[in-house]
Design an enzyme around this catalytic site. Structure first.
Site, PDB file in Angstrom:
ATOM      1  CB  ALA A   1      -0.888  -0.037   1.244  1.00 50.47           C
ATOM      2  CE  LYS A   2       5.479   4.768   0.004  1.00 48.69           C
ATOM      3  NZ  LYS A   2       6.517   3.978   0.629  1.00 48.69           N
ATOM      4  N   GLY A   3       0.191   5.756   0.592  1.00 50.84           N
ATOM      5  CA  GLY A   3      -0.638   7.032   0.444  1.00 50.84           C
ATOM      6  C   GLY A   3      -0.006   8.208   0.779  1.00 50.84           C
TER       7      GLY A   3
END
Ligand code: NAD
Length: 424
Positions: free
Chosen positions: A113-115
């Protein structure tokens, strides 16, 4: 972690292009179901949220936040949250794919994931940063959680940001939930050794690679670009074990001493900003000159896309160990492959960070803190297992170290997809 990966160079690809290209290169060497590869070209979901922030002057300003989930076949999503004006949906997707490969190569039970939030954190007061973080946590609450998605610090965010994020989530959950984020201060469930782990793993992998090529650390010269969290910890790890650190740099320039520096005497960027370039060294160099020094090992540990088709042929190091994320462009990678320069990739070398994040998550779930000694011991063991898996692929096939690393990652992910099947 405070530095950016440069994406401004004409030669640089977007993170999502790089991630897809590497997936395809690895898939070409494996018998993988094309449906699984196609699935992995895309994220599972991307969330876009609007974050209203009350500024200190009483006005309200809107910010945009993202969270990309790439793949969770091996476990909950895991990846950083960055606060940076250049955050985009595409960048989050690409970096979430990198996280999937990184977790798989380390055999961690996580997906990628990344944000982030499109904001310049330097333009926010501490109170504004806290309010922004709490509201961002609330907007993401339906899609995060210790068994769903576990954010961590990244560019522009730090342990304090994670503390606010964890508190906001816990307040709404009605129970203290330390496992919702990693990279917290140890007093609220953060792990000992987390901040130094990426640099330490770069050191461990360099040590193993030197041994693989039948060399001795005591006879190895090393140049490190970016004497920050990753670079300084890698340099000190290798220095303590006998390597000669002949050059280090920060954003303002590099210092060079053919006899080697005492890396504890040179302070890193956080300890004393600007110390590297003002250090009393025999020779001052520019950052581009450091990259072209005649050393055994080059560790680019500052920003992305510093090794390009323009300078790759001038690189004299026999081995490059990637401390930063994405320091080598694909065109430069091709030059290194042609010239026989070993490039040990970022997703293996700096994976100590996410590995100790995994240890933190285990400690939070078990409500039991580990000693620094235990963290170091377990990190050493995880890094050796990953290194050995990659080395076996490298020895078994005629591929680069990068390809061997992606092969390990993709085969684990593909096997997991195969075993679980496609629902419904
Ligand atoms: P940092 O801010 O602690 O240190 C970065 C260093 O690079 C500083 O010395 C800075 O002066 C120097 N620098 C900045 N811009 C430069 C430029 N244009 N040219 C030369 N030097 C420059 O950052 P960090 O946490 O050590 O991160 C470095 C790299 O490692 C980044 O690519 C980051 O994404 C990656 N990384 C960090 C972690 C982590 O947890 N810290 C984990 C994995 C990967």
């Amino acid at each position: 972690m405070t530095t950016a990966e440069s994406t401004a160079e004409p030669e640089s690809e977007s993170a999502v292009e790089t991630a897809r290209r590497q997936l395809e290169r690895a898939a070409a060497h494996l018998e993988v179901d094309e449906g699984v590869v196609e699935r992995l070209r895309h994220p599972t979901s991307v969330y876009r949220v609007s974050i209203p922030l009350e500024r200190d002057d009483g006005t309200t300003e809107m910010f945009t936040g993202y969270r990309a989930h790439h793949d969770s076949v091996r476990g909950p999503y895991k990846g950083g949250l960055r606060y940076h004006p250049g955050v985009t949906e595409d960048e989050c997707i690409g970096l979430s794919m990198w996280m999937t490969w990184k977790c798989a190569v380390m055999d961690l039970p996580f997906g990628g994931a990344k944000g982030g939030v499109v904001v310049n954190p330097k333009e926010l007061s501490r109170g504004e940063k806290e309010r922004l973080t709490r509201r961002f946590a609330e907007e993401l609450r339906p899609v995060i959680g210790p068994m769903k998605d576990i954010p961590a610090p990244d560019m522009g965010t730090d342990p304090q940001t994670m503390a606010w994020f964890m508190d906001a989530y816990s307040m709404q959950a009605g129970e203290t939930t330390p496992g919702v984020v990693t990279g917290k201060p140890p007093v609220i469930g953060g792990s000992e050794g987390r901040e130094k782990a990426p640099g330490r793993s770069v050191g461990i992998v360099t040590r193993e690679a030197i041994e693989y090529y039948d060399r001795e650390l005591e006879e190895t010269t090393v140049a490190v670009q970016g004497f920050g969290s990753v670079g300084a910890n890698a340099a000190r790890y290798l220095d303590e074990r006998g390597a000669t650190i002949v050059a280090v740099s920060d954003v303002d320039g590099a210092i060079y001493d053919p006899d080697g520096f005492d890396t504890n005497d040179v302070e890193d960027h956080d300890e004393t900003p600007g110390m590297v370039s003002t250090y009393d060294a025999p020779e001052k160099l520019s950052n581009p000159e450091l990259l072209e020094l005649d050393v055994d090992v080059l560790i680019p540990a500052a920003i992305g896309n510093v090794l390009t088709v323009e300078n790759a042929r001038n690189v004299q190091a026999d081995m490059i160990v990637e401390g930063a994320n994405g320091p080598t462009t694909s065109a430069a990678d091709q030059v290194f492959e042609d010239q026989g320069v070993a490039v040990i990739p970022d997703i293996l070398a700096n994976a100590g960070g996410v590995t100790v994040s995994y240890f933190e998550w285990l400690q939070d779930i078990n409500r039991r803190a580990w000693s620094l000694e235990r963290v170091h011991k377990e990190l050493e063991s995880e890094m050796l297992q990953a290194w050995n898996a990659v080395r076996e692929e490298y020895d078994a096939r005629d591929v680069t170290w990068r390809d061997a690393t992606y092969l390990v990652a993709l085969s684990r992910i593909a096997e997991a997809h195969d075993a679980r099947g496609l629902w419904p």
